[in-house]
Design a protein around this motif. Structure first.
Motif, short mmCIF file in Angstrom:
data_model
loop_
_atom_site.label_atom_id
_atom_site.label_comp_id
_atom_site.label_asym_id
_atom_site.label_seq_id
_atom_site.Cartn_x
_atom_site.Cartn_y
_atom_site.Cartn_z
N GLU A 284 0.82 -1.22 0.00
CA GLU A 284 0.00 0.00 0.00
C GLU A 284 0.84 1.26 0.00
O GLU A 284 0.31 2.36 -0.05
N LYS B 86 -4.80 6.95 0.17
CA LYS B 86 -5.69 8.01 0.67
C LYS B 86 -6.32 7.63 2.01
O LYS B 86 -6.73 8.49 2.77
N ARG B 87 -6.35 6.34 2.27
CA ARG B 87 -7.01 5.91 3.50
C ARG B 87 -6.26 6.34 4.76
O ARG B 87 -6.78 6.20 5.86
N ALA C 274 -6.02 9.14 5.73
CA ALA C 274 -6.86 10.19 6.33
C ALA C 274 -7.92 9.59 7.26
O ALA C 274 -8.61 10.32 7.96
N THR C 275 -8.06 8.26 7.26
CA THR C 275 -9.06 7.61 8.12
C THR C 275 -8.40 6.85 9.29
O THR C 275 -9.10 6.31 10.14
N GLY D 37 -6.76 16.43 7.72
CA GLY D 37 -7.88 15.81 7.00
C GLY D 37 -8.26 16.62 5.77
O GLY D 37 -8.48 16.07 4.69
N ASP D 38 -8.33 17.93 5.95
CA ASP D 38 -8.71 18.80 4.83
C ASP D 38 -7.67 18.75 3.71
O ASP D 38 -8.02 18.73 2.52
N SER E 21 -7.45 15.06 2.05
CA SER E 21 -8.62 14.73 1.23
C SER E 21 -8.82 15.73 0.10
O SER E 21 -9.75 15.60 -0.70
N THR F 96 -9.65 18.90 0.28
CA THR F 96 -10.69 19.90 0.50
C THR F 96 -10.10 21.31 0.55
O THR F 96 -10.73 22.26 0.11
#
Lengths: 314, 433
Positions: free
Chosen positions: B195, B258-259, B261-262, B406-407, B410, B412
């Motif tokens: 990953e 990208k995960r 961020a979780t 997070g922003d 992701s 944002t």
């Protein structure tokens, strides 16, 4: 004065003064309400009033000199994040309320129809749906976190890969994360709506459906012209309860997304929790709690205004 | 006859052992250490590091240590209280209880919030229970963390941890030394089915703490000497943005999924290592033992660790945390007992039991468990250790960094816009302190 005369005067005075104090206390309904009023006052009213008071202070878990000020109130309402959080809360609440009502009604109708046709397994179906309701919010969030996991071994994405469908960014994409949070909340809350609607459906007079059948009404017409109007009060009461419940939901979100990514799933209740328990801002959290209370009350009154009223003759 | 004597001796030994064990069992229950009718008692609030630990080895070890402790202190009973896993909430509640005079007599205080407890003046000085030599032997950041503005020590920081870069040697043979090497290694590991590199990026303290190593490695400062947030000013702003852009680039380039961020739990990395999907992750030193317990021996042999890469090979930093004990009681006798628990149960013996890094250099030579190659490497890496600033505004800074991460990850917000938003929120919160 002769004894008989004195007794007569005493009796006359008692008649004028009315019944004895004990009898008056016994006859007064408020006497019987005092224990409940004290309980409600101590355990419900006092904390609410204290939250109002704290909102007008600078109280903090780390500070020592507590004083009354409007600075906290202004700071909370001027917080640029608040508007985004209210929007997120609105989307999460409205989607959850609609989802829970639709699925709850659908399952209740299926159970009713199954029972009418004496199908086996209806009790089992009701029980299975109820299991989701009794699962604690934190556990609910963890279950869905495992399902939505974007790791190569995530449950739902693994199934999608087996079906040659691209995996979905369930929790890392801000827009999809909100959908995921709604799905988990609807899954948990549907059972409550199902129970409310099931009870209400049981109370509908079956002769209404028989008359409609005689008139040649189809299933959809029966649903539209008999079931839904008869369920109006149940739908409104359920809407009030589910809305308040959803507005207060933070445990399932904190364990599913933590409010992220960024603030994508941070609802007002979670923001309030974070303000108090992560930022140690007791006054700020109190302001937000009052805001939640006001929103809940306004929405409850709004729904209540649509409630069918009893006729004066009834 | 000989056999009879042997049997008798064995039976007697067994009976004595059972009696001693039963006695020890009676002395340590779920909520108490010592006899229930002891004339003196004090409350001790613990985390998972105690006799009720969910780890059976730790639980058994602490039951023994506490049993021996209470036998050395006759007339005393310890009333145990256990914190839930929601540490942030537990510490906030305990602070409120301590402020109102209802706190425990002695308790585990997370080093991350120790400054808040010191600032609230709820902790009692422990100077008279520790020698100057013992205090001087503590690592500098530890000593600084427990010392109040008056020069007294208000807690005892008994274990510490640090973050390192774990890697699967079969897939990434050489330790990446700087950011560019880590990105290259992560991209190469993806070609082998992995990953890429994993790190905390979700809404929790671990995200801030692990990422801060990249800011600190450049010499960045979150707050000035007076505790005012300065991370978005002047050179700090450049260093901050450079560190944010580094993580953003890892995700945008595919070197990290990208995960990230979780990810809000270090256990995710263990799971990925066990599933064979990760070859690189930034985790805590305690995960080395967890990997050893989780993976098959031949799989575990593939894993090693090195210092977190810096912007250049000679710019390194790592976040250090750990647990302290503090006394809240107004009764000097109870404060003395609290200090005795720290010295006799936790500092040293507790470290050895849990294999958690001690905070004093002398303890590394005292216990064999810390003489392993892995623990010696961890101890050396502590040289670049940096604790989170002990200022009241830190929780809000951390919260805003989590939101910002997070922003940014992701997509944002741009790093600049996210930093400005974080700084505005932090400065507004600081103005109200």
């Amino acid at each position: 004065m002769p004894t008989t005369t004195a007794a007569a005067i005493g009796a006359a005075q008692r008649r004028v003064a009315g019944p004895s104090l004990a009898r008056r206390i016994e006859a007064n309904p408020f006497t019987w309400l005092v224990p409940v009023a004290v309980m409600l006052g101590v355990f419900y009213l006092y904390p609410i009033l204290d939250v109002f008071r704290l909102g007008l202070t600078n109280a903090s878990l780390v500070g020592s000199d507590e004083r009354y000020t409007l600075v906290t109130l202004r700071a909370m309402f001027e917080n640029p994040a608040l508007l985004d959080i209210l929007k997120t809360t609105f989307v999460f609440t409205i989607a959850s309320v609609i989802g829970q009502q639709v699925f709850g009604l659908a399952i209740a109708l299926i159970v009713m129809r199954g029972e009418r046709r004496k199908l086996r397994g209806m009790v089992a179906l009701r029980t299975i749906v109820l299991i989701a309701w009794v699962i604690p919010g934190i556990a609910n969030g963890l279950i869905w976190q495992m399902l939505f996991s974007e790791a190569p071994f995530g449950a739902i994405n693994s199934v999608l890969r087996m079906m040659h469908i691209s995996p979905v960014a369930w929790l890392s994409d801000p827009n999809i994360a909100m959908l995921s949070a709604v799905i988990s909340n609807v899954w948990r809350g549907t059972a409550f709506s199902m129970i409310v609607f099931y009870a209400a459906l049981k109370a509908i007079d079956p002769t209404l459906y028989e008359a409609a059948s005689v008139d040649g009404a189809g299933h959809l017409q029966k649903l539209r012209f008999i079931t839904l109007p008869q369920l109006r009060a149940a739908i409104l009461v359920n809407s009030i309860l589910v809305t308040i419940q959803t507005l207060n939901t933070f445990d399932a979100i904190i364990s599913l997304t933590g409010g992220g990514p960024g603030r994508a799933t941070e609802v007002l209740s979670l923001f309030t929790f974070n303000t108090v328990f992560r930022n140690y801002d007791l006054a700020g959290g109190s302001v937000l709690s009052v805001l939640m209370l006001v929103i809940s009350l306004v929405l409850a009154l709004f729904y209540a205004s649509f409630m069918p009223r009893r006729e004066a003759s009834e | 006859m000989m056999r009879l004597r042997l049997c008798t001796a064995l039976l007697a030994s067994a009976a004595a052992f059972v009696a001693v064990t039963a006695h020890a069992d009676n002395l340590v229950t779920k909520d108490r250490v010592g006899p229930a009718d002891a004339p003196k008692s004090f409350t001790l609030r613990l985390t998972n590091d105690g006799p009720t630990s969910t780890d059976p080895v730790w639980a058994e070890g602490y039951q023994k240590l506490f049993s021996e402790f209470i036998q050395r202190h006759p007339g005393w009973r310890i009333d145990l209280e256990r914190m839930s896993d929601n540490i942030g909430q537990e510490q906030a509640r305990m602070l409120e209880q301590a402020k109102s005079g209802n706190g425990p007599d002695c308790a585990a205080v997370d080093s991350f919030v120790l400054a808040l407890f010191k600032g609230a003046n709820v902790l009692k000085p422990l100077d008279e229970y520790f020698t100057k030599e013992e205090v001087a032997d503590l690592f500098p950041f530890i000593r600084e963390g427990i010392t109040g503005p008056d020069g007294k020590i208000y807690a005892w920081w008994w274990n510490t941890d640090l973050r390192v870069l774990y890697r699967n040697k079969e897939i990434v043979p050489d330790a990446p030394k700087d950011w560019a090497e880590l990105k290259a290694a992560a991209l190469a590991s993806k070609e082998k089915g992995g990953e890429g590199v994993l790190f905390n990026g979700g809404r929790w303290e671990g995200t801030t703490f692990d990422w801060l190593a990249n800011f600190w490695a450049q010499g960045g400062k979150l707050v000035d000497d007076k505790g005012k947030p300065i991370f978005a000013e002047g050179e700090n702003r450049e260093k901050f943005l450079k560190a944010v852009n580094y993580f953003k680039d890892l995700v945008d380039s595919g070197a990290a999924p990208k995960r990230v961020a979780t990810i809000v739990n270090y256990d995710e990395f263990n799971a990925a290592a066990a599933a064979g999907t990760a070859a690189l992750f930034i985790g805590g030193n305690w995960q080395y033992g967890q990997l050893k317990n989780t993976l098959e021996p031949e799989e575990f042999a593939k894993w090693t660790f090195s210092e977190i890469p810096g912007p250049t090979a000679d710019q390194r930093s790592t976040g250090t945390g750990g647990w302290t004990f503090g006394a809240f009681s107004n009764d000097p006798e109870k404060v003395a007992m609290c200090a005795a628990v720290i010295k006799e149960v936790y500092a040293g013996t507790g470290n050895a039991l849990q294999q958690q890094l001690p905070t004093a250099a002398a303890l590394y030579g005292k216990y064999d468990v810390f003489k392993t190659e892995a623990n010696e490497t961890f101890a050396k890496a502590l040289v670049n250790g940096q604790a989170r600033p002990g200022v009241p505004i830190y929780p809000e800074i951390s919260n805003q960094i989590q939101v910002m991460m997070g922003d940014v990850l992701s997509g944002t917000k741009t790093p600049e816009a996210a930093l400005d938003a974080a700084n505005t929120a932090v400065q507004a919160a600081f103005a109200r302190l």
